[in-house]
Design an enzyme around this catalytic site. Sequence first.
Site: not given
Ligand code: PGA
Length: 254
Positions: A213, A167, A9-11, A95, A173, A97, A234-235
């Site tokens: 994470s 999640e 997930n590149w956000k 998600h 993050g 967010e 994500g990251g």
């Molecule tokens: P993260 O994000 O791996 O940076 O914690 C995961 C996500 O939001 O899907």
Amino acid sequence: MRTPLLAGNWKMYMTVAEAVELVQTLLDNLEMVGDREVVVCPPFTALHPLSPLLSESPLQLGAQNMYPADSGAFTGEISPVMLLELNCRYVIVGHSERRQLFGEDDTLIARKTRSALEHGLTPILCVGETQTERAAGQAEMIVLGQLRAALGDLAGEQVAEIVLAYEPVWAIGTGLTASPLDAQTMHAAIREALRVHYGTDTANEVRILYGGSVKPDNIDVLMGQADIDGALVGGAALKADSFLRIVHYHSTSS
Ligand code: PGA
């Protein structure tokens, strides 16, 4: 048998130029991974340029969001029909967010889930509790409540098509990961809830990803857990070497 799925997930990261470069590096270095699926979910602007690069490749394309209508006066939104035109197979729905920063509620998330399925897109439906909810002993109640609300009155065959992602919000993050045991415990609770509502066959088919994470140094143990069928990353999905290491995991039980 559930095919493991590793999704990035590149956000809101990656210009088109950066996205193309990252995908080219991934394609050049991806080992034969026929026993698992690998998906990248770039920002909308990169879907079109990436689409031809990924066709007939082992990488699949996913979107990070969609609006549940074919077309219409919905300024700023993207429809499932538009995603299909670009060969997207997956779409992230619900998600945290989107829930927290953009006010998406259970009703909208349920509509998105149903609309994605109706269009033949696989929703990656995210659920997860906050730190406060976990501290109050409510994690499972919150997660199963989000799940029930999003699945609504879908039939078992439709539910079997969905990919779920657990999640925990406090792990996204932050560098904090749920321990493999805590993650496994929640995944098992989710699968048990699916079994009660939709039967054993459906429960055994649904893939449940862990997200929050996920890194090269914890993926092997996470993937060693019985009910963890993949990861939403994500990251660590923004750098070729870390995402490749995650994709090339070797599951281990400890
Ligand atoms: P993260 O994000 O791996 O940076 O914690 C995961 C996500 O939001 O899907």
